[in-house]
Scaffold this motif. Structure first.
Motif, mmCIF file in Angstrom:
data_model
loop_
_atom_site.group_PDB
_atom_site.id
_atom_site.type_symbol
_atom_site.label_atom_id
_atom_site.label_comp_id
_atom_site.label_asym_id
_atom_site.label_seq_id
_atom_site.Cartn_x
_atom_site.Cartn_y
_atom_site.Cartn_z
ATOM 1 N N LYS A 200 -34.564 5.411 -14.193
ATOM 2 C CA LYS A 200 -34.089 6.959 -14.485
ATOM 3 C C LYS A 200 -33.833 7.010 -13.015
ATOM 4 O O LYS A 200 -33.802 7.092 -11.713
ATOM 5 C CB LYS A 200 -34.850 8.078 -14.707
ATOM 6 C CG LYS A 200 -36.163 8.333 -15.747
ATOM 7 C CD LYS A 200 -36.686 9.052 -15.980
ATOM 8 C CE LYS A 200 -37.599 8.920 -17.054
ATOM 9 N NZ LYS A 200 -38.758 9.847 -17.502
ATOM 10 N N SER A 201 -32.376 8.094 -13.452
ATOM 11 C CA SER A 201 -31.233 8.197 -11.747
ATOM 12 C C SER A 201 -32.178 9.399 -11.297
ATOM 13 O O SER A 201 -33.193 10.342 -11.429
ATOM 14 C CB SER A 201 -30.210 8.742 -12.550
ATOM 15 O OG SER A 201 -30.354 10.021 -13.055
ATOM 16 N N GLY A 202 -31.707 9.279 -10.127
ATOM 17 C CA GLY A 202 -32.179 10.930 -8.591
ATOM 18 C C GLY A 202 -32.229 11.960 -9.499
ATOM 19 O O GLY A 202 -32.976 12.938 -9.527
ATOM 20 N N LYS A 203 -31.239 12.595 -10.108
ATOM 21 C CA LYS A 203 -30.720 13.629 -11.236
ATOM 22 C C LYS A 203 -31.785 13.659 -12.129
ATOM 23 O O LYS A 203 -32.347 14.808 -12.067
ATOM 24 C CB LYS A 203 -29.521 13.870 -11.737
ATOM 25 C CG LYS A 203 -28.841 15.039 -12.171
ATOM 26 C CD LYS A 203 -27.789 14.974 -12.574
ATOM 27 C CE LYS A 203 -27.088 15.842 -13.850
ATOM 28 N NZ LYS A 203 -25.957 16.170 -14.143
ATOM 29 N N LYS B 56 -20.824 4.140 -18.851
ATOM 30 C CA LYS B 56 -22.715 4.329 -20.304
ATOM 31 C C LYS B 56 -22.893 3.036 -19.788
ATOM 32 O O LYS B 56 -24.012 3.154 -20.234
ATOM 33 C CB LYS B 56 -20.953 3.807 -21.401
ATOM 34 C CG LYS B 56 -20.753 5.082 -21.839
ATOM 35 C CD LYS B 56 -19.299 4.855 -23.320
ATOM 36 C CE LYS B 56 -19.108 6.832 -23.326
ATOM 37 N NZ LYS B 56 -17.831 6.076 -24.619
ATOM 38 N N LEU B 57 -22.783 2.523 -19.551
ATOM 39 C CA LEU B 57 -22.761 0.802 -19.529
ATOM 40 C C LEU B 57 -24.618 0.529 -18.728
ATOM 41 O O LEU B 57 -25.261 0.677 -18.736
ATOM 42 C CB LEU B 57 -22.302 0.023 -19.264
ATOM 43 C CG LEU B 57 -22.772 -1.760 -19.005
ATOM 44 C CD1 LEU B 57 -23.090 -2.191 -19.865
ATOM 45 C CD2 LEU B 57 -21.726 -2.923 -18.084
ATOM 46 N N LEU C 292 -29.972 1.448 -17.511
ATOM 47 C CA LEU C 292 -31.233 2.399 -16.824
ATOM 48 C C LEU C 292 -32.050 2.438 -18.420
ATOM 49 O O LEU C 292 -33.397 2.476 -17.719
ATOM 50 C CB LEU C 292 -30.794 4.147 -16.599
ATOM 51 C CG LEU C 292 -29.931 3.918 -14.391
ATOM 52 C CD1 LEU C 292 -29.485 4.496 -14.204
ATOM 53 C CD2 LEU C 292 -30.967 2.708 -13.875
ATOM 54 N N GLU C 293 -31.735 3.055 -19.038
ATOM 55 C CA GLU C 293 -32.469 3.669 -20.110
ATOM 56 C C GLU C 293 -32.941 2.494 -20.462
ATOM 57 O O GLU C 293 -34.568 2.123 -20.912
ATOM 58 C CB GLU C 293 -31.689 4.035 -21.324
ATOM 59 C CG GLU C 293 -31.188 5.359 -21.234
ATOM 60 C CD GLU C 293 -30.553 6.369 -21.717
ATOM 61 O OE1 GLU C 293 -30.473 5.864 -23.056
ATOM 62 O OE2 GLU C 293 -29.858 7.569 -21.451
ATOM 63 N N SER C 294 -32.347 1.345 -20.887
ATOM 64 C CA SER C 294 -33.214 0.169 -21.385
ATOM 65 C C SER C 294 -34.325 -0.274 -20.813
ATOM 66 O O SER C 294 -35.516 -0.977 -20.501
ATOM 67 C CB SER C 294 -31.997 -0.669 -21.952
ATOM 68 O OG SER C 294 -31.742 -1.404 -20.368
#
Length: 188
Positions: free
Chosen positions: A44-47, A32-33, A38-40
């Motif tokens: 973005k993640s690879g997925k 979650k952290l 990443l959002e803050s």
């Protein structure tokens, strides 16, 4: 390995379960952290990047498909209109050709009639001027007269131009037949 199991057993089963649960909670909270970080940071993640790329590609394909469909329908309407125009032009051309064929047929018939008339009148004139003709020539002219009458009848026309000449030819033919086509006997 047995020694490791004995050491774990000495710690107590409750402690082990508690450690496993804490590790699992740590993993969940860490995830979650990580997502929050990443959002803050607007990362973005690879997925997520792959999902976004697939969605963008689907949107692009959908847009292109709509364009193709619209173009296809427009072209189909245009081609249909062209087909109707071509069909109408073909009909008009067929009617024109049919009229021209009818005119040509009439010209041919008129020419044929004129040629037959000329042949019969010329023959009648020749025998009126005492030219000697063979039986075959008489037969040919009489056959021509029969064809001439048939053509006139088929085309709703009337004779009147060679009637008296052909009467003269037929009379002369009958007289010659009565003397065996000996012209000298007929002139005596």
């Amino acid at each position: 390995m047995i020694s490791t199991l004995n050491e774990i057993n000495s710690q107590g089963i409750f402690t082990i379960i508690l450690c496993v649960v804490l590790v699992l909670l740590l993993i969940v909270e860490g995830t979650k952290l990580w997502k929050g970080t990443l959002e803050s940071l607007d990362l973005k993640s690879g997925k997520e990047l792959r999902e976004n790329a697939v969605n963008e590609r689907l949107d692009t394909l959908e847009s292109e498909l709509k364009k193709v469909k619209t173009t296809f329908l427009d072209n189909q309407e245009t081609y249909h209109g062209q087909s109707i125009e071509i069909r109408n032009n073909l009909q008009a051309n067929q009617e024109s050709l049919s009229n021209q064929m009818t005119e040509l047929k009439q010209l041919f018939i008129n020419k044929e009639i004129d040629d037959m008339r000329w042949e019969m009148l010329d023959f009648a004139s020749a025998i009126m001027n005492h030219r000697r003709c063979s039986k075959e020539q008489y037969d040919h002219v009489i056959d021509t007269y029969v064809k001439y009458e048939k053509i006139l009848e088929e085309n709703g026309m009337e004779n009147g131009r060679v009637t008296s000449s052909m009467e003269f030819v037929n009379d002369k033919y009958k007289k010659l037949m009565s003397v065996g086509f000996d012209h000298d006997k007929l002139e005596e």
